[in-house]
Design an enzyme around this catalytic site. Structure first.
Site, PDB file in Angstrom:
ATOM      1  CG  ASN A   9      -1.840   1.121   1.340  1.00  0.00           C
ATOM      2  OD1 ASN A   9      -1.808   2.015   0.493  1.00  0.00           O
ATOM      3  ND2 ASN A   9      -2.665   1.117   2.366  1.00  0.00           N
ATOM      4  NE  ARG A  91      -6.342   1.232   0.303  1.00  0.00           N
ATOM      5  CZ  ARG A  91      -6.403   2.317   1.064  1.00  0.00           C
ATOM      6  NH1 ARG A  91      -5.318   2.774   1.667  1.00  0.00           N
ATOM      7  NH2 ARG A  91      -7.536   2.966   1.201  1.00  0.00           N
ATOM      8  CG  HIS A 180     -13.164   3.048   3.759  1.00  0.00           C
ATOM      9  ND1 HIS A 180     -13.898   3.987   4.459  1.00  0.00           N
ATOM     10  CD2 HIS A 180     -11.871   3.338   3.994  1.00  0.00           C
ATOM     11  CE1 HIS A 180     -13.072   4.806   5.090  1.00  0.00           C
ATOM     12  NE2 HIS A 180     -11.833   4.447   4.803  1.00  0.00           N
ATOM     13  NE  ARG A 241     -10.410  11.797   5.027  1.00  0.00           N
ATOM     14  CZ  ARG A 241     -10.369  10.530   4.642  1.00  0.00           C
ATOM     15  NH1 ARG A 241     -11.278  10.060   3.814  1.00  0.00           N
ATOM     16  NH2 ARG A 241      -9.422   9.734   5.063  1.00  0.00           N
ATOM     17  CD  GLU A 384      -8.857  -1.448   4.469  1.00  0.00           C
ATOM     18  OE1 GLU A 384      -8.445  -1.022   5.563  1.00  0.00           O
ATOM     19  OE2 GLU A 384      -9.140  -0.704   3.527  1.00  0.00           O
TER      20      GLU A 384
END
Ligand code: AMP
Length: 398
Positions: A9, A91, A180, A241, A384
């Protein structure tokens, strides 16, 4: 020793890596290289037994960072040369409309990911860098791209279409994509197994609550709506965020105060959410301050949970029937307070949290609703990297 996938990633200045057995999810090692390209960087490598190795040094290039990771495997085992490495799983954040499945990387795929950079300027360039370096260092291994957006490509037009002019939609790909997805897909499958149901016969509201947060409505195993949109800014309140705001906020601040659009965008992504509300993006700190009577932290916690509850209600309406509400990721897996507050007052919808179960140990997929609940409430730890490894194996395996 069985087969392994190296999951990579790559961010703008960091590289996360993990060697994963795609069948069991076990990992003999993995780590993180940070501040690549800066004068001082750091590699943290974690072994299977939990032992740690840290290398404080400069990592001027991604290539050097990946070589340092390979050396960490050489030193602490197993060497990447000795394991049966069947794939490198990458990813990739944005796959646009083109990538709805894990994809074998070739030059065409690299070009297509590069074309999507305008949709994910903060993420896809780093992901591409990781792919480029790994293809050079592991030329004989299959490289598989797994996209954060892919799981949501099943959303129907009614869920992914913004009510904006046709030219925006047709020429500039302005629509909702969702993110996600790898986590939502993994968790949806594990939740169905915990319920003893066929995933294709299971309706879920999945709440991924980490530093980034999103909710997904899953009907019969596939995503039919999700809270993030064109970018990962839309939807739930997150660590830094804002989630949903009136889209006129940009124009208002720009017009009234002359602020540049880039500054406003930066503030909505990096200085908002829990941090904007109480000065801290880590929910542990927010909960600690709230317990000490801090009013700003209490408001931040309430706004965070209220937004989740609104989405649960909305997705209940979207799905019509819900088998389970599922919590995952850092906050979802570890904050009983958030889980209880987010779902409070929903008993008439058949949704309730059992206090003892909610505050008890969570060592794997766990039911936290009372036995007689119409809708189950679950906590399912996400993984993940394991999901990326599984998807990579599904492409290259026998
Ligand atoms: P993630 O992005 O999934 O790694 O989640 C990271 C976030 O999980 C952190 O920023 C914390 O806000 C939150 N978190 C981790 N542990 C706890 C905990 N014990 N209680 C509440 N929040 C937690």
């Amino acid at each position: 020793m069985g087969q392994y996938v190296l999951v990579v990633n790559a961010g703008s200045s960091s590289l996360k890596y993990r060697l994963v057995d795609p069948v069991s999810g076990d990992t003999p090692g993995g780590g993180l290289v940070e501040q690549i390209g800066e004068p001082a960087g750091r590699l943290k490598h974690v072994m299977a037994d939990g032992g740690r190795h840290t290398d404080e040094g400069a990592f001027p290039t991604f290539e050097g960072a990946l070589q340092a990771a390979a050396q960490a495997f050489d030193q602490h085992g197993p060497s990447l040369r000795d394991v049966d490495l069947v794939a490198v799983g990458h990813r990739v954040v944005h796959g646009g409309e083109r990538f709805a499945q894990p994809t074998l990387v070739d030059d065409d795929v690299v070009a297509a990911i590069a074309e999507l950079v305008p949709l994910a300027p903060l993420h896809n360039p780093g992901n591409l860098k990781g792919i480029e370096v790994c293809r050079r260092l592991f030329p004989d291994v299959a490289h598989v791209a797994v996209f954060d957006t892919a799981f949501h490509q099943t959303m129907p037009p009614v869920a992914f279409t913004y009510a904006v002019p046709a030219a925006w939609r047709d020429e500039h790909m302005i629509r909702r994509y969702g993110f996600h997805g790898t986590s939502h897909g993994f968790v949806a499958g594990a939740a169905a197994r915990l319920l003893g149901r066929d995933p294709q016969d299971t309706n879920l509201v999945v709440l991924h609550l980490g530093n980034g947060a999103s909710a997904t409505a899953v009907r019969r195993g596939v995503s039919v709506d999700t809270s993030m949109g064109l970018t990962p800014l839309e939807g739930l309140v997150m660590g830094t965020r804002s989630g949903d705001v009136d889209p006129a906020v940009h124009a208002h601040l720009h017009r009234q105060l002359g602020w540049p659009l880039d500054d406003i965008d930066h503030a909505l992504n990096h200085d908002s959410g829990l941090k904007g509300l109480c000065g801290h993006n880590d929910s542990r700190k927010v909960e600690e301050l709230m317990a000490r009577g801090d009013a700003a932290a209490a408001l931040a916690f309430d706004v965070f949970c209220y937004r989740i509850r609104k989405y649960v209600g909305a997705y209940y309406a979207v799905l019509g029937e819900v088998d389970a509400v599922v919590f995952t990721a850092g906050i979802g897996e570890r904050s009983p307070l958030t889980r209880a507050a987010a779902l409070s007052g929903l008993e008439r919808l058949g949704i309730a949290v059992d206090e003892a179960r909610n505050t008890g140990p969570i060592d794997g997929p766990t039911v936290i609703s009372p036995d007689d609940s119409e809708v189950a409430v679950l906590v399912v730890p996400t993984d993940e990297e394991w999901e990326i490894a599984r998807q990579a194996l599904s492409l290259v395996g026998p």
